[in-house]
Design an enzyme around this catalytic site. Sequence first.
Site, PDB file in Angstrom:
ATOM      1  N   ARG A 192       0.893  -1.005  -0.226  1.00 32.67           N
ATOM      2  CA  ARG A 192       0.076  -0.087  -0.212  1.00 32.67           C
ATOM      3  C   ARG A 192       0.831   1.447   0.265  1.00 32.67           C
ATOM      4  O   ARG A 192      -0.062   2.087  -0.703  1.00 32.67           O
ATOM      5  CB  ARG A 192      -1.055   0.066   1.373  1.00 32.67           C
ATOM      6  CG  ARG A 192      -2.010  -1.452   0.957  1.00 32.67           C
ATOM      7  CD  ARG A 192      -2.481  -0.705   2.878  1.00 32.67           C
ATOM      8  NE  ARG A 192      -3.881  -1.985   2.834  1.00 32.67           N
ATOM      9  CZ  ARG A 192      -4.886  -2.542   2.570  1.00 32.67           C
ATOM     10  NH1 ARG A 192      -5.680  -1.328   2.730  1.00 32.67           N
ATOM     11  NH2 ARG A 192      -5.508  -3.609   2.946  1.00 32.67           N
ATOM     12  N   ASP A 320      -1.901 -16.711  -2.247  1.00 32.58           N
ATOM     13  CA  ASP A 320      -2.032 -15.875  -3.068  1.00 32.58           C
ATOM     14  C   ASP A 320      -0.214 -15.092  -3.951  1.00 32.58           C
ATOM     15  O   ASP A 320      -0.438 -15.818  -5.486  1.00 32.58           O
ATOM     16  CB  ASP A 320      -3.191 -15.310  -3.653  1.00 32.58           C
ATOM     17  CG  ASP A 320      -3.853 -14.335  -2.698  1.00 32.58           C
ATOM     18  OD1 ASP A 320      -2.929 -13.308  -1.023  1.00 32.58           O
ATOM     19  OD2 ASP A 320      -4.181 -13.001  -1.984  1.00 32.58           O
ATOM     20  N   GLU A 453     -10.341  -8.591  -6.684  1.00 32.07           N
ATOM     21  CA  GLU A 453      -9.967  -9.182  -7.516  1.00 32.07           C
ATOM     22  C   GLU A 453     -10.735 -10.002  -9.046  1.00 32.07           C
ATOM     23  O   GLU A 453      -9.884 -10.412  -9.792  1.00 32.07           O
ATOM     24  CB  GLU A 453      -9.780 -10.460  -6.818  1.00 32.07           C
ATOM     25  CG  GLU A 453      -8.738 -10.952  -5.846  1.00 32.07           C
ATOM     26  CD  GLU A 453      -8.497  -9.673  -4.366  1.00 32.07           C
ATOM     27  OE1 GLU A 453      -8.190  -9.314  -4.295  1.00 32.07           O
ATOM     28  OE2 GLU A 453     -10.220  -9.325  -4.154  1.00 32.07           O
TER      29      GLU A 453
END
Length: 578
Positions: A192, A320, A453
């Site tokens: 971020r 992921d 996503e």
Amino acid sequence: MARSSRSSSSSSSSNRWRYLNPSYYLKRPKRLAILFIAFVSISFFVWDRQTLTREHEVEINKLNEELTRLQDQLHEITSQFGDGGDFIGKSIKKDSVKDDPLDIQRREKVKEAMLHAWTSYETYAWGQDELQPQTKNGVNSFGGLGATIVDSLDTLFIMGLDEQFQKAKEWVASSLDFNKNYEASVFETTIRVVGGLLSAFDLSGDKVFLEKARDIADRLLPAWDTPSGIPYNRINLANGNPHNPGWTGGDSILADSGTEQLEFIALSQRTGDPKYQQKAEKVITEIRKSFPDDGLLPIYINPNTGKTSYSTITFGAMGDSFYEYLLKVWIQGNKTEAVKHYREMWETSMKGLESLIRKTTPSSFTYICEKNGNSLSNKMDELACFAPGMLALGSFGYGPGDRERVLSLAEELAWTCYNFYQSTPTKLAGENYFFHEGQDMSVGTSWNILRPETVESLFYLWRLTGNKTYQEWGWNIFQAFEKNSRTESGYVGLKDVNTGDKDNMMQSFFLAETFKYLYLLFSPSSVISFDEWVFNTEAHPLKIVTRNEKGQNLQALVERQKSPMRLRGRKEGRYGGD
């Protein structure tokens, strides 16, 4: 007779030689003029021929150089995309078409939604990490690092929201302070904050963003000081004390440890300091030592030994983005020999992914199982819906045959992910889904926290195939957000996608990712082109920089960073049609 012949011959010879005597022409002006004209004409003809020959040679050299350049480009494309024919043809066709009026209209709607979210944040939560729209206040869920501001910088820039971007930049310059007694997630802070600042720097060229990115990265670096080089996943920003959360039993998390490479490599490239790249890439070196044949890693890794612990294998939460970054570091390095091992590891992992693929009955939805030991669990997180986009992006690095097979799998998974949304009353997806024989799918955890996503994958598939169906699906999802999540003071998630009950949080990634991918889904493919940019896992685009054989080339951006990204006129927005 003989004497007469010699005399005649001598006389003839004398007559011929007289033409070479200048006095002959001085007595005959007309013949002198004719001779002069003939001389000038012959000289001009010879000069003209020589000039044309030289020009012809120059033109031939230019054409040969252009041919060589085009042959090199074709070789590069062929090496990256196999024969590349389908991909290249679709890209050219799509870019040659004038911006679709419907795309312009939808892009404007997404931009307006982003402006509503941003204005609400400005009004009620400025400087804090995230907005709570229901109660109209801010909350520091990331230690007060202004997560929404930093996460939104590149979205504001790309959408041409200049006034908002400038205000955000001023806050970063004057108020963003990392000296906080806060236990930060190394992963979340990297994707971020470091990623958001670096992307803003790459887009704008303003060095304040690079300086801030370096400041926070320096505070994160002690997390990598472990015996194996596998980082601890939490660190105190003020005193630099790293550790792992208690609930992992002291282990590090796969995704949290293997999802800093893009940002730290980029930071080394832009600062010329190799320490960031070295720390991040040592993780991959360590994992590579015992990389399994199927490329599938459990989600827990011991930071002391570098060995994996018995735990779940998943393309959802905690697994992921490790796989995503194997592919994207290869792209970030411009697919050279220096980063080839990332691509090789990724392809190995994709073989493992294919071993986890199953289909539902009766509708034959394709999904990715989770694995525990030798047992498969028929569960798939919405987080795993990044996989169709990843597969599509990576498919063009295969040769013919494999490319089509992997792209087809991406399209099948995207259809499943879209149906995660379509299968609920609100048309918004739950957090995860279970699959049952004869019953297709059912929502497991039923909240929706504005995740990106599925939209991310639709964006990649539209870009790479030109199939406008993916735009229609994305538009449907956007409308569902507008209907169920929009409030007078921002956007909220849902506690339950079946009932539509609202929560009280506008996640920063909704502005960083969901809105950005939706905006780009309706923008020309030249906007943040895949030829020049790679997205980190928080949708922050970073410039691609070719890696040399030693994997360094840290000064490659010096010239390019001297000037900001070229923009269009204000009335058009940054990319026209706005």
